[in-house]
Design an enzyme around this catalytic site. Sequence first.
Site, mmCIF file in Angstrom:
data_model
loop_
_atom_site.group_PDB
_atom_site.id
_atom_site.type_symbol
_atom_site.label_atom_id
_atom_site.label_comp_id
_atom_site.label_asym_id
_atom_site.label_seq_id
_atom_site.Cartn_x
_atom_site.Cartn_y
_atom_site.Cartn_z
ATOM 1 N N GLY A 40 2.773 -1.239 4.230
ATOM 2 C CA GLY A 40 2.850 0.191 3.929
ATOM 3 C C GLY A 40 4.283 0.596 3.645
ATOM 4 N N HIS A 100 -9.507 1.176 4.682
ATOM 5 C CA HIS A 100 -8.241 1.337 5.405
ATOM 6 C C HIS A 100 -8.467 2.276 6.595
ATOM 7 C CE1 HIS A 100 -4.164 2.525 6.380
ATOM 8 N NE2 HIS A 100 -3.765 1.408 5.791
ATOM 9 N N SER A 157 3.344 -2.241 10.364
ATOM 10 C CA SER A 157 4.795 -2.300 10.616
ATOM 11 C C SER A 157 5.403 -3.666 10.280
ATOM 12 C CB SER A 157 5.118 -1.893 12.056
ATOM 13 O OG SER A 157 4.723 -0.551 12.270
ATOM 14 N N GLU A 163 -5.518 -5.084 10.290
ATOM 15 C CA GLU A 163 -4.479 -4.090 10.553
ATOM 16 C C GLU A 163 -4.790 -3.387 11.871
ATOM 17 O OE1 GLU A 163 -2.469 -2.786 6.631
ATOM 18 O OE2 GLU A 163 -4.269 -1.582 6.885
ATOM 19 N N ASN A 203 0.870 -1.179 0.000
ATOM 20 C CA ASN A 203 0.000 0.000 0.000
ATOM 21 C C ASN A 203 0.910 1.233 0.000
ATOM 22 O OD1 ASN A 203 -1.803 2.033 0.497
ATOM 23 N ND2 ASN A 203 -2.377 1.354 2.546
ATOM 24 N N GLY A 229 2.362 2.085 10.767
ATOM 25 C CA GLY A 229 3.316 3.188 10.644
ATOM 26 C C GLY A 229 3.972 3.582 11.954
#
Length: 250
Positions: free
Chosen positions: A234, A95, A213, A167, A9, A173
């Site tokens: 990500g 998301h 992560s 997620e 993503n 992140g």
Amino acid sequence: MSRKIVAGNWKMNKSMTEAQALVQELNGMAGAWPSDVKVIISPPMLYLTQIAVNTGDNLHVAAQNCHAEKSGAYTGEVSAVQLKSSGVNFCILGHSERRQYFGETDESVNAKVKSCLAEGITPIVCIGELLEEREAGREFSVVETQLKGGLEGLSSEEIEKCIVAYEPVWAIGTGKTASSDQAQEIHAFIRTKLSEISSQEVADTVSILYGGSCKPANAKEIFSKPDVDGGLIGGASLNASDFNALINSY
Ligand code: PGA
């Protein structure tokens, strides 16, 4: 059919030139990827057509969002019909960033899931709890509500065509990854809930990806869990060698 998927993503990152360079690098690596792993990248919407024609057979392209209506006066939006007509066969939906910043709800996600399925686009339906929800011991109920809300009204045949991405929002992140046991626990729970709303057979065919992560250093351990079928990546998908290492973690 293998359930293994590694999906990148890209979010709102990279110029067109950088995006094309990354795709070129990935195309060069694709020959060595495990043949039972489906690899998907989701560049910014603007680049999708250009990227879709430049990916080889081993690399698929996803949008990061779409609108639920087929067409009309929705300035700035792109429909599933338009995505399909541009050669896009996957779409990330719900998301947590879209839920947080763009008011996405289980109802809007559900409408978008239906519009994608109607066009033959595979939805990647994202669910996951916030930190405070996990700290309050509510992760299972949050995940169940989002899963059932996102897939509301779908037939078993339609559910079978979806990909689910778990997620945990606290891991996106942040550098904090769910442990492989935490991931497995929720993934097994999601599969049980899928079996309840469809059948065990369908639940056993749906890919459930982990996101948050995920990087080369932890992917092998996370992907080794029986109900973790790969990752939605990500940050580590923005770099060819990291993404390649993640794919080769299988
Ligand atoms: P991250 O993002 O890998 O950078 O944590 C995952 C995602 O948001 O899909």
